[in-house]
Design a protein around this motif. Sequence first.
Motif, short mmCIF file in Angstrom:
data_model
loop_
_atom_site.label_atom_id
_atom_site.label_comp_id
_atom_site.label_asym_id
_atom_site.label_seq_id
_atom_site.Cartn_x
_atom_site.Cartn_y
_atom_site.Cartn_z
N UNK A 14 0.76 -1.09 -0.04
CA UNK A 14 0.10 0.08 -0.10
C UNK A 14 0.82 1.21 0.16
N UNK A 15 2.01 1.36 0.92
CA UNK A 15 2.71 2.44 1.01
C UNK A 15 3.72 2.85 -0.20
N UNK A 16 3.89 1.76 -0.93
CA UNK A 16 4.86 1.64 -2.15
C UNK A 16 4.18 2.17 -3.34
N UNK A 17 2.71 1.86 -3.44
CA UNK A 17 1.79 2.29 -4.38
C UNK A 17 1.63 3.78 -3.98
N UNK A 18 1.34 4.42 -2.95
CA UNK A 18 1.20 5.57 -2.49
C UNK A 18 2.52 6.52 -2.92
N UNK A 19 3.61 5.90 -3.01
CA UNK A 19 4.86 6.51 -3.40
C UNK A 19 4.98 6.54 -4.76
N UNK A 20 4.75 5.42 -5.41
CA UNK A 20 5.17 5.29 -6.88
C UNK A 20 4.03 5.13 -7.79
N UNK A 21 2.99 4.99 -7.21
CA UNK A 21 1.75 5.15 -8.08
C UNK A 21 1.45 3.47 -8.59
N UNK A 22 0.15 3.39 -9.11
CA UNK A 22 -0.17 1.84 -9.41
C UNK A 22 0.77 1.11 -10.09
N UNK A 23 1.83 1.51 -10.86
CA UNK A 23 2.70 0.96 -11.75
C UNK A 23 3.80 0.23 -10.94
N UNK A 24 3.72 0.45 -9.53
CA UNK A 24 5.02 -0.32 -8.72
C UNK A 24 4.62 -1.49 -8.58
N UNK A 25 3.40 -2.25 -8.96
CA UNK A 25 3.18 -3.49 -9.07
C UNK A 25 2.61 -4.05 -10.23
N UNK A 26 3.03 -5.15 -10.91
CA UNK A 26 2.50 -5.50 -12.21
C UNK A 26 2.05 -7.20 -12.04
N UNK A 27 0.83 -7.32 -12.34
CA UNK A 27 0.32 -8.83 -12.23
C UNK A 27 0.51 -9.35 -10.78
N UNK A 28 0.24 -8.33 -9.63
CA UNK A 28 0.25 -8.64 -8.23
C UNK A 28 1.75 -8.73 -7.80
N UNK A 29 2.76 -8.67 -8.57
CA UNK A 29 4.12 -8.49 -7.93
C UNK A 29 5.03 -7.35 -8.28
N UNK A 30 5.80 -7.09 -7.31
CA UNK A 30 6.63 -5.96 -7.45
C UNK A 30 7.18 -5.61 -8.79
N UNK A 31 6.92 -4.48 -9.40
CA UNK A 31 7.62 -4.09 -10.84
C UNK A 31 8.89 -3.51 -10.63
N UNK A 32 9.89 -4.61 -10.46
CA UNK A 32 11.12 -3.98 -10.10
C UNK A 32 11.81 -2.80 -11.11
#
Length: 196
Positions: A47-65
């Motif tokens: 939740x905090x990473x999505x707040x920081x980076x936006x919805x692209x922080x995760x892709x298909x349920x996993x971290x979008x490194x």
Amino acid sequence: MVVVGLTGGIGSGKTTILKCFQSIGVPVYIADAEAKALMNRSKVIRRKLIDLFGSDAYKDGTLNRPYLASQIFNDRSVLSKMNAIVHPKVAAHFKRWLKKQNADYVIKEAAIIFENNLENQYNYIITVVADEALRIQRVIKRDNSSEEKVKSIIKNQLSDAEKIKKSDFVILNNDLEDAKKQVFKIHKEILKKIKV
């Protein structure tokens, strides 16, 4: 419990050295691997990473490194914000892990012990070093990276000379058999220091 930090620059062969310690029964905690696992597993971190980076922080349920790496590369201040989210969770996870260990000492691997001024969290620190040409070769092979990219990462890291000055032990990891001998020697020295 005695906690030994293990650090070293990219391509120095920290993972190989950790396996050597594991093979002689030393419990090993890899902070980077745990951080990645927690970034995928923890709903709070997500939740905090999505707040920081936006919805692209995760892709298909996993971290979008790759996306996160590009964001950090373009804005270094975001890195410290991300670390402020992830590091406390990793520290708490390490404390829980530590309580379950039954050994004379454990090794916690963290690439940026000195960069983050975390020396005081360890009883002893081992730095793994290797010749730069060999480090570059290893990372190109491992990550399918370019020589320029690896060189720029090395340039941005604290130099081996600086790390060596601040370390209790140093392992030169140019040759595996030789490195294994150094691991055994350091293991005996640590045990001797603990038993005093």
